[in-house]
Scaffold this active site. Structure first.
Site, PDB file in Angstrom:
ATOM      1  N   VAL A   1      94.597  -9.549  -4.644  1.00 17.58           N
ATOM      2  CA  VAL A   1      95.837  -9.179  -5.332  1.00 17.58           C
ATOM      3  C   VAL A   1      95.608  -7.968  -6.227  1.00 17.58           C
ATOM      4  O   VAL A   1      96.409  -7.020  -6.246  1.00 17.58           O
ATOM      5  CB  VAL A   1      96.387 -10.371  -6.147  1.00 17.58           C
ATOM      6  CG1 VAL A   1      97.571  -9.941  -7.001  1.00 17.58           C
ATOM      7  CG2 VAL A   1      96.803 -11.509  -5.219  1.00 17.58           C
ATOM      8  N   CYS A   2      94.498  -7.965  -6.952  1.00 18.70           N
ATOM      9  CA  CYS A   2      94.207  -6.864  -7.868  1.00 18.70           C
ATOM     10  C   CYS A   2      93.998  -5.551  -7.112  1.00 18.70           C
ATOM     11  O   CYS A   2      94.356  -4.478  -7.607  1.00 18.70           O
ATOM     12  CB  CYS A   2      92.982  -7.185  -8.717  1.00 18.70           C
ATOM     13  SG  CYS A   2      93.212  -8.595  -9.826  1.00 18.70           S
ATOM     14  N   THR A   3      93.424  -5.627  -5.920  1.00 15.60           N
ATOM     15  CA  THR A   3      93.237  -4.418  -5.112  1.00 15.60           C
ATOM     16  C   THR A   3      94.581  -3.754  -4.833  1.00 15.60           C
ATOM     17  O   THR A   3      94.736  -2.535  -4.965  1.00 15.60           O
ATOM     18  CB  THR A   3      92.523  -4.761  -3.794  1.00 15.60           C
ATOM     19  OG1 THR A   3      91.213  -5.265  -4.077  1.00 15.60           O
ATOM     20  CG2 THR A   3      92.401  -3.541  -2.892  1.00 15.60           C
TER      21      THR A   3
END
Length: 226
Positions: A44-46
């Site tokens: 998700v952070c990517t």
């Protein structure tokens, strides 16, 4: 400590992907968006870092500097950047803070004081609370915060909308109504009397209730960040 809206954003020194910074000095006279991540190389952070890289010029137009934080060393951040660019088409140019000793996460009340002193051995799950966005004014005061679970990607278009509102209402005695977007009518704050409003808003306003007066959006004065 508990960090709330209206509190002074804690200052700190840290290594980043753009070199060592002192946070308040780095912000200077700009607005700032500090956003945090529980771990590098997480899915998700990517997607979030890539999308924010795409939006970085929009933040710069609003005199706002963007900086990320992840509870990992800078070397890991640097390796992660290539993945982000490959997966999203946008490689972050904004700095990413290395917080391997957890100091900044604790300073910003995202991890408890007894969380230890190293990111080594910690997982995204044990860092799940490191998922907050802080909007910080040029006066270094926290203007807004948003916290998301790891399973939900953040809406950075909403962060831009929030920033527009914070900047507008910092300059003028107005508030922004539900679902407001830049350019739409605003609300004259109740503390402004009708007499004062005549001076501040000579074009007039629409009164729905004595406490609810709609007025065309005043012009913002923010200048681009360097």
């Amino acid at each position: 400590m508990t960090l709330r809206i209206g509190d002074k954003a804690p200052d700190f020194e840290a290594e980043t992907t753009k070199g060592r910074i002192r946070f308040h000095e780095w912000l200077g006279d700009s607005w700032g968006v500090l956003f945090s991540h529980p771990k590098d190389f997480t899915p998700v952070c990517t997607t979030e870092l890539g999308y924010l890289a795409r939006l970085e010029p929009d933040f710069a137009k609003r005199n706002t500097k963007v900086i990320g934080l992840s509870v990992d060393p800078v070397d890991d951040h640097t390796r992660w950047l290539s993945d982000i660019g490959e997966c999203t088409g946008h490689t972050p140019n904004y700095p990413l803070i290395g917080d391997h000793d957890l100091k900044v996460a604790k300073l910003y009340d995202m991890l408890p004081g007894d969380a230890g002193e190293t990111s080594q051995g910690r997982t995204a799950a044990t860092n799940a609370t490191v998922r907050t966005v802080y909007v910080i004014g040029p006066d270094k005061i926290v203007k807004a915060t948003l916290s998301y679970p790891m399973s939900t990607g953040r809406n950075f278009d909403e962060v831009l909308r929030l920033l527009d509102s914070c900047q507008l209402t910092a300059e003028h005695k107005v508030a922004t109504p539900v679902n407001w977007k830049d350019g739409e009518d605003c609300i004259i704050v109740p503390a402004v009397s009708d007499e004062e409003a005549k001076t501040r808003f000579p074009g007039g306003w629409k009164t729905l209730k004595p406490y609810l007066r709609l007025v065309p959006q005043p012009k913002k004065q923010a200048e681009p960040a360097e």
